[in-house]
Design a protein around this motif. Sequence first.
Motif, PDB file in Angstrom:
ATOM      1  N   LYS A  53       9.774   0.050  -5.085  1.00  0.00           N
ATOM      2  CA  LYS A  53      10.603   1.234  -5.363  1.00  0.00           C
ATOM      3  C   LYS A  53      11.108   1.200  -6.796  1.00  0.00           C
ATOM      4  O   LYS A  53      11.082   2.202  -7.515  1.00  0.00           O
ATOM      5  N   ALA A  54      11.592   0.017  -7.228  1.00  0.00           N
ATOM      6  CA  ALA A  54      12.112  -0.107  -8.594  1.00  0.00           C
ATOM      7  C   ALA A  54      11.004   0.193  -9.598  1.00  0.00           C
ATOM      8  O   ALA A  54      11.244   0.850 -10.619  1.00  0.00           O
ATOM      9  N   GLY A  55       9.789  -0.269  -9.299  1.00  0.00           N
ATOM     10  CA  GLY A  55       8.662  -0.004 -10.188  1.00  0.00           C
ATOM     11  C   GLY A  55       8.432   1.480 -10.375  1.00  0.00           C
ATOM     12  O   GLY A  55       8.224   1.958 -11.490  1.00  0.00           O
ATOM     13  N   GLY A  56       8.489   2.222  -9.268  1.00  0.00           N
ATOM     14  CA  GLY A  56       8.287   3.669  -9.346  1.00  0.00           C
ATOM     15  C   GLY A  56       9.387   4.342 -10.150  1.00  0.00           C
ATOM     16  O   GLY A  56       9.119   5.229 -10.978  1.00  0.00           O
ATOM     17  N   VAL A  57      10.622   3.916  -9.913  1.00  0.00           N
ATOM     18  CA  VAL A  57      11.761   4.519 -10.620  1.00  0.00           C
ATOM     19  C   VAL A  57      11.667   4.253 -12.117  1.00  0.00           C
ATOM     20  O   VAL A  57      11.822   5.165 -12.942  1.00  0.00           O
ATOM     21  N   VAL A  58      11.392   3.001 -12.480  1.00  0.00           N
ATOM     22  CA  VAL A  58      11.346   2.653 -13.905  1.00  0.00           C
ATOM     23  C   VAL A  58      10.165   3.352 -14.582  1.00  0.00           C
ATOM     24  O   VAL A  58      10.259   3.781 -15.738  1.00  0.00           O
ATOM     25  N   ASP A  59       9.061   3.502 -13.854  1.00  0.00           N
ATOM     26  CA  ASP A  59       7.922   4.223 -14.422  1.00  0.00           C
ATOM     27  C   ASP A  59       8.321   5.672 -14.741  1.00  0.00           C
ATOM     28  O   ASP A  59       7.983   6.192 -15.807  1.00  0.00           O
ATOM     29  N   ARG A  60       9.068   6.291 -13.828  1.00  0.00           N
ATOM     30  CA  ARG A  60       9.532   7.663 -14.097  1.00  0.00           C
ATOM     31  C   ARG A  60      10.518   7.696 -15.276  1.00  0.00           C
ATOM     32  O   ARG A  60      10.502   8.634 -16.081  1.00  0.00           O
ATOM     33  N   MET A  61      11.379   6.683 -15.348  1.00  0.00           N
ATOM     34  CA  MET A  61      12.301   6.604 -16.497  1.00  0.00           C
ATOM     35  C   MET A  61      11.516   6.576 -17.807  1.00  0.00           C
ATOM     36  O   MET A  61      11.881   7.254 -18.772  1.00  0.00           O
ATOM     37  N   CYS A  62      10.452   5.765 -17.839  1.00  0.00           N
ATOM     38  CA  CYS A  62       9.656   5.652 -19.070  1.00  0.00           C
ATOM     39  C   CYS A  62       9.011   6.984 -19.402  1.00  0.00           C
ATOM     40  O   CYS A  62       9.025   7.418 -20.557  1.00  0.00           O
ATOM     41  N   LYS A  63       8.436   7.629 -18.390  1.00  0.00           N
ATOM     42  CA  LYS A  63       7.709   8.875 -18.643  1.00  0.00           C
ATOM     43  C   LYS A  63       8.648  10.004 -19.065  1.00  0.00           C
ATOM     44  O   LYS A  63       8.276  10.855 -19.873  1.00  0.00           O
ATOM     45  N   THR A  64       9.866  10.044 -18.496  1.00  0.00           N
ATOM     46  CA  THR A  64      10.744  11.187 -18.775  1.00  0.00           C
ATOM     47  C   THR A  64      11.679  10.962 -19.957  1.00  0.00           C
ATOM     48  O   THR A  64      12.123  11.924 -20.570  1.00  0.00           O
ATOM     49  N   LEU A  65      11.998   9.701 -20.253  1.00  0.00           N
ATOM     50  CA  LEU A  65      12.993   9.487 -21.313  1.00  0.00           C
ATOM     51  C   LEU A  65      12.626   8.412 -22.326  1.00  0.00           C
ATOM     52  O   LEU A  65      12.716   8.636 -23.533  1.00  0.00           O
ATOM     53  N   LEU A  66      12.212   7.252 -21.837  1.00  0.00           N
ATOM     54  CA  LEU A  66      12.187   6.085 -22.726  1.00  0.00           C
ATOM     55  C   LEU A  66      11.013   6.073 -23.688  1.00  0.00           C
ATOM     56  O   LEU A  66      11.163   5.677 -24.848  1.00  0.00           O
ATOM     57  N   ALA A  67       9.833   6.486 -23.225  1.00  0.00           N
ATOM     58  CA  ALA A  67       8.643   6.407 -24.079  1.00  0.00           C
ATOM     59  C   ALA A  67       8.104   7.800 -24.366  1.00  0.00           C
ATOM     60  O   ALA A  67       8.205   8.704 -23.529  1.00  0.00           O
TER      61      ALA A  67
ATOM     62  N   ALA B  24      22.031   8.722 -20.672  1.00  0.00           N
ATOM     63  CA  ALA B  24      20.948   9.709 -20.578  1.00  0.00           C
ATOM     64  C   ALA B  24      20.233   9.591 -19.239  1.00  0.00           C
ATOM     65  O   ALA B  24      19.911  10.605 -18.603  1.00  0.00           O
ATOM     66  N   LEU B  25      19.996   8.355 -18.797  1.00  0.00           N
ATOM     67  CA  LEU B  25      19.340   8.158 -17.494  1.00  0.00           C
ATOM     68  C   LEU B  25      20.209   8.736 -16.382  1.00  0.00           C
ATOM     69  O   LEU B  25      19.711   9.407 -15.464  1.00  0.00           O
ATOM     70  N   ALA B  26      21.523   8.477 -16.454  1.00  0.00           N
ATOM     71  CA  ALA B  26      22.430   9.003 -15.426  1.00  0.00           C
ATOM     72  C   ALA B  26      22.405  10.523 -15.419  1.00  0.00           C
ATOM     73  O   ALA B  26      22.359  11.148 -14.351  1.00  0.00           O
ATOM     74  N   SER B  27      22.389  11.136 -16.604  1.00  0.00           N
ATOM     75  CA  SER B  27      22.414  12.602 -16.660  1.00  0.00           C
ATOM     76  C   SER B  27      21.095  13.197 -16.182  1.00  0.00           C
ATOM     77  O   SER B  27      21.031  14.376 -15.823  1.00  0.00           O
ATOM     78  N   LEU B  28      20.027  12.399 -16.188  1.00  0.00           N
ATOM     79  CA  LEU B  28      18.731  12.864 -15.665  1.00  0.00           C
ATOM     80  C   LEU B  28      18.621  12.628 -14.158  1.00  0.00           C
ATOM     81  O   LEU B  28      17.593  12.921 -13.561  1.00  0.00           O
ATOM     82  N   GLY B  29      19.661  12.057 -13.563  1.00  0.00           N
ATOM     83  CA  GLY B  29      19.668  11.889 -12.115  1.00  0.00           C
ATOM     84  C   GLY B  29      19.229  10.512 -11.644  1.00  0.00           C
ATOM     85  O   GLY B  29      19.118  10.277 -10.440  1.00  0.00           O
ATOM     86  N   PHE B  30      18.979   9.590 -12.564  1.00  0.00           N
ATOM     87  CA  PHE B  30      18.650   8.224 -12.158  1.00  0.00           C
ATOM     88  C   PHE B  30      19.950   7.499 -11.855  1.00  0.00           C
ATOM     89  O   PHE B  30      20.747   7.230 -12.768  1.00  0.00           O
ATOM     90  N   ASP B  31      20.209   7.202 -10.588  1.00  0.00           N
ATOM     91  CA  ASP B  31      21.414   6.430 -10.290  1.00  0.00           C
ATOM     92  C   ASP B  31      21.016   4.990  -9.970  1.00  0.00           C
ATOM     93  O   ASP B  31      19.840   4.646  -9.934  1.00  0.00           O
ATOM     94  N   GLY B  32      22.006   4.161  -9.752  1.00  0.00           N
ATOM     95  CA  GLY B  32      21.734   2.751  -9.466  1.00  0.00           C
ATOM     96  C   GLY B  32      21.376   1.957 -10.709  1.00  0.00           C
ATOM     97  O   GLY B  32      20.768   0.897 -10.614  1.00  0.00           O
ATOM     98  N   VAL B  33      21.746   2.485 -11.888  1.00  0.00           N
ATOM     99  CA  VAL B  33      21.520   1.730 -13.129  1.00  0.00           C
ATOM    100  C   VAL B  33      22.818   1.016 -13.488  1.00  0.00           C
ATOM    101  O   VAL B  33      23.823   1.649 -13.791  1.00  0.00           O
ATOM    102  N   ASN B  34      22.814  -0.307 -13.414  1.00  0.00           N
ATOM    103  CA  ASN B  34      24.034  -1.066 -13.705  1.00  0.00           C
ATOM    104  C   ASN B  34      24.265  -1.208 -15.202  1.00  0.00           C
ATOM    105  O   ASN B  34      25.367  -0.975 -15.683  1.00  0.00           O
ATOM    106  N   GLU B  35      23.229  -1.607 -15.911  1.00  0.00           N
ATOM    107  CA  GLU B  35      23.403  -1.826 -17.346  1.00  0.00           C
ATOM    108  C   GLU B  35      22.076  -1.670 -18.058  1.00  0.00           C
ATOM    109  O   GLU B  35      21.021  -2.001 -17.505  1.00  0.00           O
ATOM    110  N   VAL B  36      22.137  -1.150 -19.270  1.00  0.00           N
ATOM    111  CA  VAL B  36      20.945  -1.043 -20.117  1.00  0.00           C
ATOM    112  C   VAL B  36      21.252  -1.734 -21.436  1.00  0.00           C
ATOM    113  O   VAL B  36      22.314  -1.523 -22.013  1.00  0.00           O
ATOM    114  N   ARG B  37      20.334  -2.562 -21.877  1.00  0.00           N
ATOM    115  CA  ARG B  37      20.477  -3.154 -23.211  1.00  0.00           C
ATOM    116  C   ARG B  37      19.178  -2.948 -23.967  1.00  0.00           C
ATOM    117  O   ARG B  37      18.101  -3.117 -23.428  1.00  0.00           O
ATOM    118  N   GLN B  38      19.308  -2.523 -25.210  1.00  0.00           N
ATOM    119  CA  GLN B  38      18.111  -2.246 -25.998  1.00  0.00           C
ATOM    120  C   GLN B  38      18.019  -3.195 -27.178  1.00  0.00           C
ATOM    121  O   GLN B  38      19.005  -3.462 -27.859  1.00  0.00           O
TER     122      GLN B  38
END
Lengths: 79, 79
Positions: A53-67, B24-38
Amino acid sequence: MKAKIHIMLKNGVLDPQGKAVGHALASLGFDGVNEVRQGKYIEIDLAETDRAKAGGVVDRMCKTLLANTVIENYVIEFE
Amino acid sequence: MKAKIHIMLKNGVLDPQGKAVGHALASLGFDGVNEVRQGKYIEIDLAETDRAKAGGVVDRMCKTLLANTVIENYVIEFE
């Protein structure tokens, strides 16, 4: 669970950041540097504990925002 | 030989980029994100083939140019 994401420009896409680092290293006297490429590294700590599940979520994060998938590749690992 | 360098802000140092990505992830509807470090990820292709020598050179590169060791940690791997 923690996702580790590497985002790099695709091969063939000009990497001005990498080029700048390469030139700066040369001007500091570091020789023998063939190529430098710079990318982003993002660690995301997720509440999700199921890896698939986490893999699917992170893949969507990459496609929509991160990359920017037009010019960038991404690799996701979990720990 | 290729050096892979990860440069991250030290723990306790505010990471505004990571915070921005998290929001940005939260505003896109991705919940369950505890912390992001870049951080930064740099690949350096070196002419040097001796691993110990390359390690010393890349460590100096990090200290003099690539990382701000006051606020950043770096990890060097070779492939």
